[in-house]
Every structure is written in structure tokens, then in C-alpha cells.
Write a protein that holds these residues in place. Structure first.
Motif, short mmCIF file in Angstrom:
data_model
loop_
_atom_site.label_atom_id
_atom_site.label_comp_id
_atom_site.label_asym_id
_atom_site.label_seq_id
_atom_site.Cartn_x
_atom_site.Cartn_y
_atom_site.Cartn_z
N MET A 1 0.84 -1.20 0.00
CA MET A 1 0.00 0.00 0.00
C MET A 1 0.88 1.25 0.00
O MET A 1 1.78 1.38 0.81
CB MET A 1 -0.89 -0.01 1.24
CG MET A 1 -1.76 1.20 1.35
SD MET A 1 -2.83 1.04 2.79
CE MET A 1 -3.33 2.73 2.95
N GLN A 2 0.59 2.13 -0.93
CA GLN A 2 1.37 3.37 -0.99
C GLN A 2 0.90 4.34 0.08
O GLN A 2 -0.29 4.43 0.36
CB GLN A 2 1.21 4.03 -2.36
CG GLN A 2 2.03 3.41 -3.43
CD GLN A 2 2.03 4.29 -4.66
OE1 GLN A 2 1.03 4.90 -5.00
NE2 GLN A 2 3.15 4.35 -5.33
N LYS A 3 1.88 5.05 0.62
CA LYS A 3 1.58 6.07 1.63
C LYS A 3 1.46 7.39 0.89
O LYS A 3 2.46 7.96 0.47
CB LYS A 3 2.67 6.12 2.68
CG LYS A 3 2.92 4.78 3.36
CD LYS A 3 4.09 4.86 4.31
CE LYS A 3 5.38 4.93 3.51
NZ LYS A 3 6.59 4.92 4.33
N LYS A 4 0.23 7.88 0.72
CA LYS A 4 0.01 9.14 0.01
C LYS A 4 -0.24 10.27 0.99
O LYS A 4 -0.99 10.12 1.96
CB LYS A 4 -1.19 9.02 -0.92
CG LYS A 4 -0.99 8.09 -2.08
CD LYS A 4 -2.18 8.14 -3.02
CE LYS A 4 -2.08 7.06 -4.05
NZ LYS A 4 -2.95 5.94 -3.76
N VAL A 5 0.39 11.41 0.72
CA VAL A 5 0.21 12.61 1.52
C VAL A 5 -0.13 13.76 0.58
O VAL A 5 0.56 13.96 -0.42
CB VAL A 5 1.48 12.95 2.34
CG1 VAL A 5 1.28 14.21 3.15
CG2 VAL A 5 1.86 11.79 3.25
N ALA A 6 -1.18 14.49 0.89
CA ALA A 6 -1.54 15.67 0.11
C ALA A 6 -0.72 16.85 0.63
O ALA A 6 -0.69 17.12 1.83
CB ALA A 6 -3.03 15.97 0.24
N VAL A 34 -5.67 9.85 1.25
CA VAL A 34 -4.34 10.15 1.77
C VAL A 34 -4.32 9.89 3.27
O VAL A 34 -5.36 9.84 3.92
CB VAL A 34 -3.94 11.63 1.48
CG1 VAL A 34 -3.79 11.86 0.00
CG2 VAL A 34 -4.93 12.60 2.08
N ILE A 35 -3.09 9.74 3.82
CA ILE A 35 -2.98 9.52 5.26
C ILE A 35 -2.91 10.84 6.02
O ILE A 35 -3.14 10.88 7.22
CB ILE A 35 -1.77 8.64 5.61
CG1 ILE A 35 -0.46 9.26 5.13
CG2 ILE A 35 -1.96 7.24 5.05
CD1 ILE A 35 0.79 8.55 5.61
N ALA A 36 -2.59 11.95 5.31
CA ALA A 36 -2.53 13.27 5.92
C ALA A 36 -2.48 14.32 4.82
O ALA A 36 -2.15 14.02 3.68
CB ALA A 36 -1.31 13.41 6.82
N PRO A 57 -5.85 13.60 8.86
CA PRO A 57 -5.39 14.74 9.66
C PRO A 57 -4.78 15.81 8.77
O PRO A 57 -4.13 15.51 7.77
CB PRO A 57 -4.32 14.13 10.57
CG PRO A 57 -4.42 12.67 10.44
CD PRO A 57 -5.16 12.37 9.18
N VAL A 58 -5.01 17.07 9.14
CA VAL A 58 -4.43 18.20 8.43
C VAL A 58 -3.31 18.76 9.29
O VAL A 58 -3.52 19.09 10.46
CB VAL A 58 -5.49 19.29 8.14
CG1 VAL A 58 -4.85 20.49 7.48
CG2 VAL A 58 -6.61 18.72 7.28
N ILE A 59 -2.11 18.83 8.72
CA ILE A 59 -0.94 19.32 9.45
C ILE A 59 -0.61 20.72 8.95
O ILE A 59 -0.40 20.92 7.74
CB ILE A 59 0.26 18.38 9.25
CG1 ILE A 59 -0.07 17.02 9.86
CG2 ILE A 59 1.53 18.97 9.88
CD1 ILE A 59 0.92 15.94 9.54
N ASP A 60 -0.59 21.67 9.86
CA ASP A 60 -0.21 23.05 9.52
C ASP A 60 1.31 23.15 9.57
O ASP A 60 1.92 23.02 10.62
CB ASP A 60 -0.84 24.01 10.52
CG ASP A 60 -0.56 25.47 10.21
OD1 ASP A 60 0.14 25.76 9.22
OD2 ASP A 60 -1.04 26.32 10.96
N ALA A 61 1.92 23.37 8.41
CA ALA A 61 3.38 23.38 8.31
C ALA A 61 4.01 24.71 8.70
O ALA A 61 5.23 24.83 8.71
CB ALA A 61 3.80 23.03 6.88
N ALA A 62 3.20 25.70 9.05
CA ALA A 62 3.72 27.01 9.41
C ALA A 62 4.68 26.89 10.58
O ALA A 62 4.34 26.34 11.63
CB ALA A 62 2.58 27.97 9.75
#
Length: 77
Positions: A1-6, A34-36, A57-62
Motif C-alpha cells: 500500500m502506498q503512503k500518500k500525503v496531500a 491520503v494519510i494526511a 489529519p491536516v498538518i499546519d506546516a507554518a
């Protein structure tokens, strides 16, 4: 299974760090499972990113380094 991230298009250093760890990076608008999702600033909720990603989950990269973002994603497992 591929780990996809948006990942938002403007976060190229984060996308590269994820790809180096074996993740597949896709656009938040792709509609793929996607996983995140990684965004810059939580004001991106106005773009319905959370609705597009569905339950991921949405990760804020700020203020985070690419390595910190990768670490947060890996802690979701």
C-alpha cells in the motif's frame, strides 16, 4: 500500500522530504485517499481542503521544518 500525503503546491521542500522517505505526494485537490494533508496556515480551510481529504489529519506546516512535518506524519501510524 502506498503512503500518500496531500501537500500544497508551494511546499516543495516538504514534498521532497516526504518523497525521500518513500511517501507519494499528491495535490490536496486530487481527491485521492491520503494519510494526511500538509498545508501552510490553517486559513486553508477556506479552500475546503479538509473536505477534500476526508478524515485525514491536516498538518499546519507554518513554522515547521520539513523534517518536523515528516516526523508528525510518521507519528500518525
Amino acid at each position: 500500500m502506498q503512503k500518500k500525503v496531500a501537500v500544497e503546491n508551494n511546499l516543495t521542500s516538504i514534498a521532497k522530504a516526504l518523497e525521500n522517505k518513500g511517501y507519494t505526494v499528491v495535490s490536496p485537490k486530487s481527491g485521492l485517499d491520503v494519510i494526511a494533508a500538509v498545508v501552510m496556515g490553517m486559513d486553508n480551510n477556506l479552500m475546503n481542503i479538509q473536505n477534500t481529504v476526508t478524515k485525514a489529519p491536516v498538518i499546519d506546516a507554518a513554522g515547521l521544518t520539513p523534517e518536523e512535518v515528516v516526523s508528525r506524519i510518521e507519528s500518525l501510524k
